[in-house]
Design a protein around this motif. Structure first.
Motif, short mmCIF file in Angstrom:
data_model
loop_
_atom_site.label_atom_id
_atom_site.label_comp_id
_atom_site.label_asym_id
_atom_site.label_seq_id
_atom_site.Cartn_x
_atom_site.Cartn_y
_atom_site.Cartn_z
N TYR A 66 51.48 60.56 67.49
CA TYR A 66 52.35 61.61 68.02
C TYR A 66 53.51 61.87 67.07
N PRO A 67 53.21 62.36 65.86
CA PRO A 67 54.29 62.61 64.88
C PRO A 67 55.25 63.71 65.32
N TRP A 68 54.85 64.52 66.29
CA TRP A 68 55.72 65.60 66.77
C TRP A 68 56.79 65.10 67.74
N VAL A 69 56.69 63.85 68.12
CA VAL A 69 57.66 63.25 69.03
C VAL A 69 58.79 62.61 68.24
N THR A 70 60.03 62.85 68.65
CA THR A 70 61.18 62.17 68.06
C THR A 70 61.39 60.85 68.78
N VAL A 71 61.33 59.75 68.04
CA VAL A 71 61.52 58.43 68.62
C VAL A 71 63.00 58.04 68.51
N VAL A 72 63.58 57.67 69.64
CA VAL A 72 64.96 57.20 69.68
C VAL A 72 64.90 55.69 69.93
N PRO A 73 65.11 54.87 68.90
CA PRO A 73 64.93 53.43 69.06
C PRO A 73 66.16 52.75 69.65
N SER A 74 65.91 51.72 70.45
CA SER A 74 66.98 50.86 70.95
C SER A 74 66.60 49.42 70.60
N ASP A 75 67.58 48.63 70.21
CA ASP A 75 67.29 47.25 69.84
C ASP A 75 67.30 46.31 71.05
N ARG A 76 67.53 46.86 72.25
CA ARG A 76 67.44 46.07 73.47
C ARG A 76 67.05 46.97 74.63
N ASN A 77 66.60 46.37 75.72
CA ASN A 77 66.18 47.14 76.88
C ASN A 77 67.40 47.62 77.65
N LEU A 78 67.65 48.92 77.63
CA LEU A 78 68.80 49.52 78.29
C LEU A 78 68.48 49.99 79.70
N GLY A 79 67.23 49.76 80.16
CA GLY A 79 66.84 50.23 81.47
C GLY A 79 66.61 51.73 81.49
N PHE A 80 66.34 52.26 82.67
CA PHE A 80 66.09 53.69 82.81
C PHE A 80 67.38 54.49 82.58
N ALA A 81 68.49 54.01 83.14
CA ALA A 81 69.76 54.74 83.02
C ALA A 81 70.24 54.77 81.57
N GLY A 82 70.42 53.59 80.99
CA GLY A 82 70.93 53.53 79.63
C GLY A 82 69.97 54.09 78.60
N GLY A 83 68.66 53.90 78.83
CA GLY A 83 67.68 54.44 77.90
C GLY A 83 67.71 55.96 77.87
N ASN A 84 67.73 56.58 79.03
CA ASN A 84 67.83 58.04 79.07
C ASN A 84 69.13 58.52 78.42
N ASN A 85 70.22 57.83 78.72
CA ASN A 85 71.51 58.24 78.17
C ASN A 85 71.53 58.20 76.65
N LEU A 86 70.80 57.27 76.07
CA LEU A 86 70.77 57.16 74.61
C LEU A 86 70.29 58.46 73.98
N ALA A 87 69.35 59.13 74.63
CA ALA A 87 68.88 60.42 74.14
C ALA A 87 69.69 61.58 74.70
N LEU A 88 70.00 61.53 75.99
CA LEU A 88 70.66 62.67 76.65
C LEU A 88 72.01 63.00 76.04
N ARG A 89 72.73 61.99 75.59
CA ARG A 89 74.06 62.25 75.04
C ARG A 89 74.02 63.00 73.72
N GLY A 90 72.83 63.11 73.12
CA GLY A 90 72.70 63.88 71.89
C GLY A 90 71.93 65.18 72.06
N VAL A 91 71.54 65.52 73.30
CA VAL A 91 70.75 66.73 73.54
C VAL A 91 71.62 67.96 73.35
N THR A 92 71.07 68.98 72.67
CA THR A 92 71.81 70.23 72.42
C THR A 92 71.09 71.45 73.00
N THR A 93 69.87 71.31 73.48
CA THR A 93 69.16 72.44 74.08
C THR A 93 69.80 72.79 75.43
N PRO A 94 69.60 74.01 75.92
CA PRO A 94 70.24 74.40 77.20
C PRO A 94 69.86 73.52 78.39
N PHE A 95 68.63 72.96 78.36
CA PHE A 95 68.18 72.16 79.49
C PHE A 95 67.64 70.82 79.01
#
Length: 471
Positions: A66-95
């Motif tokens: 899946y080379p079309w997928v952007t992988v956001v790596p974490s060096d530890r398990n942040l759970g569902f909340a922290g894992g999503n936030n790791l990507a969401l805080r950098g999202v720039t699209t309208p939705f």
């Protein structure tokens, strides 16, 4: 040019970012991502997979297939909340759109999920949630057995104890839907069992075609007969579930565990079962999936406003998400979507359920329901959420009740062990002590966030609680 969603696509700029959190889900990712790649969406979108320090080759799989997928790596398990936030805080699209790694979207899921934002009244929508059904289709079985009372300290009327269910030889105990028959999972996480009521129904996952052989391992207080029934093959020109009496089996169960098997004909109707069609919060603060384990007969086929959105298949305005700070990292797992929904509503935004944005979901694929992990986070996070979002009276009542209930459970456990001359089962009490200790540790931060939520709110807490429903 206006797309089918009614939203303006600015040239080739992506309209949405789909965020998937993954932890050791290499076996789950291919069906999810393959379905995402086949989305019939009239706008471009991005896909990001947050990998929570997986050790099963997930990142290698993503790089290879899946080379079309952007992988956001974490060096530890942040759970569902922290894992999503790791990507969401950098999202720039309208939705921003959230998708579980164990969910498979229908081809038009994304387009239909975003459509309400561009429709009339869409400017007041903060989030949209779709219909989530369980991944397999199910055989609906009715159950009837004589009951017994286990004793003065257990008021339940019990039928039989089930420790295994197989379909064509494959163990499916954890995949059976028991909500309308049993009292929930009991025993150790690696060897659970279920005590049934006297009557009810269960849904067993079965292949789409052909006859199936079902095996059940069970025991009871004494020898008795159990009757299992299911819908008949539909007559030509009629629909399944038209009301005709179906075949049944009367099977023996004894005091010692035994296994019975029976075969269901190929034409027995398979049904879809609802996982979530938006969420509710009960007056005691517990969150619940609306429609959970109901047979999908079209009863939720109308779009409507709901109190909370499901974190699996939820679309949200990015600007609002940034303003709210997305999920609360301290929640780690469970209730983070209910907390976020409550905060969305505190700003005066609505949450819409749309029935035609459909996901199929492998329930509890990442964490076993009623495991210590599940119980710890659901118990603690319910108290955290109420501390942040509910009226002071509701929050105080729930927080005060928790240690009182814990003490009551401890006393009852000791009394039962003394009467039985056995060692008391202390693990449930110890787990509840851990829950409350963790809550107290996080209390100062939650009170600070409560003040921040109140300062920015346009809707009063007492008004929002009009959405809460009686148990």
């Amino acid at each position: 040019m206006t797309s089918r969603t009614g939203l303006e696509a600015a040239g080739s700029e992506p309209l949405a970012t789909v965020v998937i959190v993954n932890w050791n889900g290499a076996h789950l990712l291919p069906p999810c991502l393959d379905a995402l790649a086949k989305q019939d969406a009239p706008f471009p979108f991005e896909t990001q997979v947050v990998d929570n320090a997986s050790a099963d080759g997930s990142r290698e799989l993503l790089a290879r297939r899946y080379p079309w997928v952007t992988v956001v790596p974490s060096d530890r398990n942040l759970g569902f909340a922290g894992g999503n936030n790791l990507a969401l805080r950098g999202v720039t699209t309208p939705f921003a759109v959230l998708l579980n790694n164990d969910a498979i979207p229908e081809p038009d899921w994304l387009a239909r999920l975003l459509a309400p934002f561009g429709a009339a009244g869409g400017n007041r929508l903060g989030a949209v949630t779709g219909k989530v059904v369980f991944l397999p289709r199910f055989l609906r079985l009715t159950f009837s057995a004589p009951t017994f009372s286990p004793g003065p300290h257990d008021p339940r009327e019990l039928g039989v104890r089930i420790s295994s269910v197989t379909v064509d030889g494959r163990e499916v105990l954890r995949e059976v839907l028991w909500e309308k028959l049993t009292f929930g999972a009991e025993g150790p996480p690696k060897a659970p069992f279920f005590w049934t009521r006297g009557e009810g129904e269960l849904c067993v996952p079965v292949p789409e075609g052909g006859p199936v052989t079902i095996g059940i391992t069970w025991a009871a207080d004494t020898a008795k007969q159990v009757t299992l029934g299911w819908e008949p093959d539909p007559e030509p020109g009629t629909e399944a579930g038209a009301g005709a009496a179906g075949p049944s089996r009367t099977l023996p169960v004894g005091a010692e565990p035994s296994t019975v098997t029976f075969t269901v004909d190929a034409g027995a109707p398979r049904v879809d079962v609802i996982n979530n069609v938006g969420g509710i919060v009960l007056t005691d603060g517990y969150g619940a999936d609306r429609g959970y384990q109901q047979i999908d007969t079209g009863q939720f086929d109308n779009a409507e406003e709901v109190f909370t959105a499901c974190g699996n298949g939820m679309a949200m305005r990015t600007e609002l998400g940034h303003d709210l700070g997305w999920f609360d990292d301290d929640f780690f797992l469970y209730y983070e979507d209910t907390d976020l929904s409550w905060r969305i509503r505190s700003r005066g935004y609505q949450i819409r359920y749309v029935p035609d944005a459909v996901l199929r979901h492998v329930h509890s694929a990442s964490s076993v329901e009623w495991s210590p992990l599940f119980v710890f986070h659901t118990d603690r996070n319910r108290l955290l959420m109420l501390t942040k979002d509910a009226t002071a009276r509701t929050a105080l009542r729930a927080v005060a009740q928790y240690p009182l209930t814990t003490a009551s459970i401890a006393v009852r456990t000791v009394r039962q062990a003394w009467r039985a001359r056995s060692r008391p089962a202390v693990r449930p009490t110890v787990l509840r002590v851990r829950v409350f200790s963790s809550y107290l540790r996080l209390l100062p931060a939650m009170l600070r966030r409560r003040r921040e939520i109140g300062a920015a709110a346009t809707e009063r807490r007492v008004s929002l609680q009009s959405w809460l429903v009686e148990r």
